[in-house]
Design a protein around this motif. Structure first.
Motif, mmCIF file in Angstrom:
data_model
loop_
_atom_site.group_PDB
_atom_site.id
_atom_site.type_symbol
_atom_site.label_atom_id
_atom_site.label_comp_id
_atom_site.label_asym_id
_atom_site.label_seq_id
_atom_site.Cartn_x
_atom_site.Cartn_y
_atom_site.Cartn_z
ATOM 1 N N MET A 1 0.758 -2.951 24.573
ATOM 2 C CA MET A 1 1.985 -3.388 25.215
ATOM 3 C C MET A 1 2.903 -4.003 24.155
ATOM 4 S SD MET A 1 2.605 -6.393 28.104
ATOM 5 C CE MET A 1 1.530 -5.686 29.282
ATOM 6 N N PRO A 2 4.180 -3.594 24.088
ATOM 7 C CA PRO A 2 5.112 -4.197 23.136
ATOM 8 C C PRO A 2 5.261 -5.689 23.410
ATOM 9 C CG PRO A 2 6.085 -2.286 24.205
ATOM 10 C CD PRO A 2 4.796 -2.570 24.896
ATOM 11 N N ARG A 3 5.556 -6.424 22.322
ATOM 12 C CA ARG A 3 5.749 -7.862 22.462
ATOM 13 C C ARG A 3 7.105 -8.232 21.894
ATOM 14 N NH1 ARG A 3 0.529 -11.315 21.209
ATOM 15 N NH2 ARG A 3 2.069 -12.820 21.815
ATOM 16 N N VAL A 4 7.690 -9.260 22.464
ATOM 17 C CA VAL A 4 8.957 -9.767 21.961
ATOM 18 C C VAL A 4 8.825 -11.284 21.868
ATOM 19 C CG1 VAL A 4 10.027 -9.923 24.252
ATOM 20 C CG2 VAL A 4 11.475 -9.719 22.249
ATOM 21 N N LEU A 5 9.391 -11.851 20.816
ATOM 22 C CA LEU A 5 9.379 -13.293 20.640
ATOM 23 C C LEU A 5 10.758 -13.812 20.979
ATOM 24 C CD1 LEU A 5 8.110 -15.951 19.649
ATOM 25 C CD2 LEU A 5 8.896 -15.338 17.358
ATOM 26 N N ILE A 6 10.816 -14.735 21.916
ATOM 27 C CA ILE A 6 12.071 -15.340 22.334
ATOM 28 C C ILE A 6 12.074 -16.781 21.843
ATOM 29 C CG2 ILE A 6 13.568 -15.910 24.292
ATOM 30 C CD1 ILE A 6 13.037 -12.911 24.021
ATOM 31 N N ALA A 7 13.073 -17.148 21.068
ATOM 32 C CA ALA A 7 13.137 -18.500 20.536
ATOM 33 C C ALA A 7 14.061 -19.361 21.394
ATOM 34 C CB ALA A 7 13.597 -18.475 19.090
ATOM 35 N N ASP A 8 13.928 -19.251 22.688
ATOM 36 C CA ASP A 8 14.725 -20.031 23.627
ATOM 37 C C ASP A 8 13.998 -19.994 24.955
ATOM 38 O OD1 ASP A 8 16.728 -21.530 24.741
ATOM 39 O OD2 ASP A 8 18.328 -20.082 24.386
ATOM 40 N N LYS A 9 14.431 -20.815 25.878
ATOM 41 C CA LYS A 9 13.814 -20.805 27.198
ATOM 42 C C LYS A 9 14.307 -19.585 27.961
ATOM 43 C CE LYS A 9 13.313 -25.762 27.470
ATOM 44 N NZ LYS A 9 13.694 -26.992 28.133
ATOM 45 N N LEU A 10 13.404 -18.982 28.737
ATOM 46 C CA LEU A 10 13.754 -17.828 29.556
ATOM 47 C C LEU A 10 13.694 -18.223 31.019
ATOM 48 C CD1 LEU A 10 11.768 -14.858 27.989
ATOM 49 C CD2 LEU A 10 14.199 -15.287 27.860
ATOM 50 N N SER A 11 14.611 -17.655 31.761
ATOM 51 C CA SER A 11 14.557 -17.867 33.202
ATOM 52 C C SER A 11 13.403 -17.055 33.765
ATOM 53 C CB SER A 11 15.871 -17.422 33.841
ATOM 54 O OG SER A 11 15.971 -16.009 33.770
ATOM 55 N N PRO A 12 12.870 -17.435 34.927
ATOM 56 C CA PRO A 12 11.808 -16.625 35.540
ATOM 57 C C PRO A 12 12.243 -15.178 35.766
ATOM 58 C CG PRO A 12 11.964 -18.766 36.605
ATOM 59 C CD PRO A 12 13.129 -18.664 35.670
ATOM 60 N N ALA A 13 13.519 -14.965 36.091
ATOM 61 C CA ALA A 13 14.017 -13.596 36.304
ATOM 62 C C ALA A 13 13.946 -12.790 35.016
ATOM 63 C CB ALA A 13 15.454 -13.627 36.830
ATOM 64 N N ALA A 14 14.280 -13.409 33.878
ATOM 65 C CA ALA A 14 14.224 -12.702 32.598
ATOM 66 C C ALA A 14 12.786 -12.357 32.237
ATOM 67 C CB ALA A 14 14.863 -13.554 31.507
ATOM 68 N N VAL A 15 11.857 -13.281 32.456
ATOM 69 C CA VAL A 15 10.444 -13.013 32.190
ATOM 70 C C VAL A 15 9.973 -11.836 33.034
ATOM 71 C CG1 VAL A 15 8.102 -13.949 32.390
ATOM 72 C CG2 VAL A 15 9.948 -15.375 31.475
ATOM 73 N N GLN A 16 10.399 -11.785 34.287
ATOM 74 C CA GLN A 16 10.009 -10.699 35.192
ATOM 75 C C GLN A 16 10.572 -9.357 34.709
ATOM 76 O OE1 GLN A 16 7.781 -10.844 37.563
ATOM 77 N NE2 GLN A 16 8.006 -8.668 37.990
ATOM 78 N N ILE A 17 11.796 -9.355 34.225
ATOM 79 C CA ILE A 17 12.403 -8.115 33.714
ATOM 80 C C ILE A 17 11.589 -7.575 32.551
ATOM 81 C CG2 ILE A 17 14.386 -7.219 32.415
ATOM 82 C CD1 ILE A 17 16.143 -8.948 34.263
ATOM 83 N N PHE A 18 11.221 -8.442 31.618
ATOM 84 C CA PHE A 18 10.398 -7.999 30.495
ATOM 85 C C PHE A 18 9.056 -7.472 31.002
ATOM 86 C CE2 PHE A 18 13.139 -10.657 27.703
ATOM 87 C CZ PHE A 18 13.415 -9.701 26.744
#
Length: 157
Positions: A1-18
């Motif tokens: 599974m591809p991984r992405v590093l986010i250097a900021d807080k994510l909303s629950p909706a953004a986490v779900q999209i990923f």
């Protein structure tokens, strides 16, 4: 599974999209806004350019090069939205494929240039012929022999 590093807080909706797109998002919160405003990079580079938030899309990592696209803007109220993150995720794969193809083409071009340079460095005359016998490349010695027309000639297109 591809991984992405986010250097900021994510909303629950953004986490779900990923997650729906099969991407595992690692969230690492970085500097607070107050801490960022005190850094040399912010004051010397970001602030003069009006950059206060950024989203980076990594498109190529090789031993000798790295390519990324950064989307930057002034502060917003809630960081990047789920739609903006979904857009970044959607454009990443085709950009990654294009960057990888460009890298392979560049490597092929460099290899062919090195091979021709090796042929050109030979003191003997050297002709590189196509499968139909057409001269594709002639080093300087071979070119001199062809110009002299003294027992060797290239005929045809």
């Amino acid at each position: 599974m591809p991984r992405v590093l986010i250097a900021d807080k994510l909303s629950p909706a953004a986490v779900q999209i990923f997650k729906e797109r099969g991407v595992e998002a690692d969230t690492k919160t970085g500097l607070s806004k107050e801490e960022l405003l005190k850094t040399e990079i912010y004051n010397a580079y970001l602030a003069p350019r009006g950059i206060q938030e950024a989203l980076r899309i990594d498109i190529l990592h090789q031993a000798t090069q790295s390519q990324a696209i950064s989307l930057a803007r002034r502060w917003s109220n809630n960081g990047f939205s789920a739609d903006e993150l979904a857009f970044a995720h959607a454009v990443a794969p085709p950009l990654q494929r294009a960057a990888a193809l460009n890298h392979r083409l560049r490597q092929t071009r460099l290899l062919s240039e090195a091979a021709l340079a090796a042929l050109d460095s030979l003191q003997s005359g050297c002709l590189l012929l196509s499968s139909t016998g057409a001269v594709v490349h002639a080093n300087q010695t071979a070119e001199a022999l062809l110009r002299a027309a003294d027992g060797i000639a290239a005929v045809g297109p």
